[in-house]
Design an enzyme around this catalytic site. Structure first.
Site, PDB file in Angstrom:
ATOM      1  N   SER A 134     -10.607  -6.665   5.103  1.00 54.89           N
ATOM      2  CA  SER A 134     -10.362  -7.983   5.820  1.00 54.89           C
ATOM      3  C   SER A 134     -11.735  -8.115   6.651  1.00 54.89           C
ATOM      4  O   SER A 134     -12.539  -8.678   5.953  1.00 54.89           O
ATOM      5  CB  SER A 134      -9.138  -7.358   6.899  1.00 54.89           C
ATOM      6  OG  SER A 134      -8.787  -8.708   7.450  1.00 54.89           O
ATOM      7  N   HIS A 170      -6.515 -11.856   2.429  1.00 54.01           N
ATOM      8  CA  HIS A 170      -5.164 -11.826   2.377  1.00 54.01           C
ATOM      9  C   HIS A 170      -4.620 -13.158   1.938  1.00 54.01           C
ATOM     10  O   HIS A 170      -3.835 -13.875   2.696  1.00 54.01           O
ATOM     11  CB  HIS A 170      -4.729 -11.667   4.133  1.00 54.01           C
ATOM     12  CG  HIS A 170      -5.272 -10.290   4.682  1.00 54.01           C
ATOM     13  ND1 HIS A 170      -5.184  -9.070   4.123  1.00 54.01           N
ATOM     14  CD2 HIS A 170      -5.982 -10.328   5.964  1.00 54.01           C
ATOM     15  CE1 HIS A 170      -5.728  -8.249   4.952  1.00 54.01           C
ATOM     16  NE2 HIS A 170      -6.240  -9.055   5.830  1.00 54.01           N
TER      17      HIS A 170
END
Length: 243
Positions: A134, A170
């Site tokens: 991330s 994501h």
């Protein structure tokens, strides 16, 4: 033993459920270790939880996961002060640097304040494998999309730019990610980029794309480019399943 070329494995994964632990190192993290070329000893893996404010609980969870995986663990924290006198010695002495998720804007600001941004570039050039999830994926790129400023995603454009691409994380699990990433590339805010579903990573050798990998069946990565009509063109990439 450094990798034989500057190496990045940028992911939306690398962390998996684990028995008796909060989480464990997943196949993507193990593959980052494999890319370092270590053999005959425990791989040295340094953890940075800067994007989560160096949460003590998170750091402890890393040590638990590292012990279970057979790594020789260490960590660099910047809050409330650096935990080591010589950050360069720590980072360049690793096989792998693993950066966790959270606020990529906060991570980049703290790294610049303490000179960690330049140390990361030096470590990368020296063959220390850089990986992360991330925020720990976006940071190596020119930029991407972030919730660092609130629930409505915004662009981030001041990444380390070790590779000349943008990064979407994501991509399949957070509904704002895909349309915003595409629109930012279409309007020129971000350059051509690679996006990853949860559980997927992108491997770069130097500044060149090598391949995409997944620790979850059915997940994929995508190349997103600005099209000739000013829109975005998304291409699903062949993604190799690990483990």
């Amino acid at each position: 033993m450094p990798a034989d070329a500057p190496t990045i494995l940028a992911t939306s994964g690398g962390v998996v459920p684990a028995p008796r632990l909060r989480w464990g190192a997943g196949p993507l993290t193990d593959y980052a270790v494999e890319l370092s070329g270590v053999s005959g000893r425990a791989p040295k893996v340094c953890f940075l939880g800067t994007a989560c404010g160096d949460s003590p609980a998170l750091i402890k969870e890393f040590y638990d996961a590292a012990q279970a995986a057979g790594y020789e663990p260490s960590h660099l924290q910047l809050f409330t002060m650096p935990n080591v006198d010589d950050m360069r010695e720590l980072l360049l002495g690793q096989d792998v640097i693993w950066v966790f998720g959270g606020s990529v804007a906060g991570l980049l600001a703290m790294w610049q304040l303490h000179g960690v941004d330049e140390l990361m570039r030096e470590a990368w050039q020296a063959g220390v494998v850089l990986t992360g999830v991330s925020a720990g994926s976006i940071c190596w790129h020119v930029g991407g999309t972030t919730d660092s400023f609130g629930p409505d995603l915004r662009p981030i454009t001041n990444g380390l730019a070790l590779v000349p691409y943008s990064n979407g994380v994501h991509y399949d699990s957070e509904e704002q990610r895909r349309p915003l990433f595409q629109s930012l590339i279409a309007d020129g805010t971000l350059p051509t980029g690679y996006a990853t579903d949860d559980g997927v990573g992108v491997h770069y050798r130097g500044t060149e794309f090598v391949e995409t990998l997944t620790e979850r069946k059915g997940k994929a990565a995508y190349l997103v480019e600005r099209g000739p009509d000013g829109g975005a063109v998304e291409t699903r990439l062949e993604t190799r399943l690990l483990g």
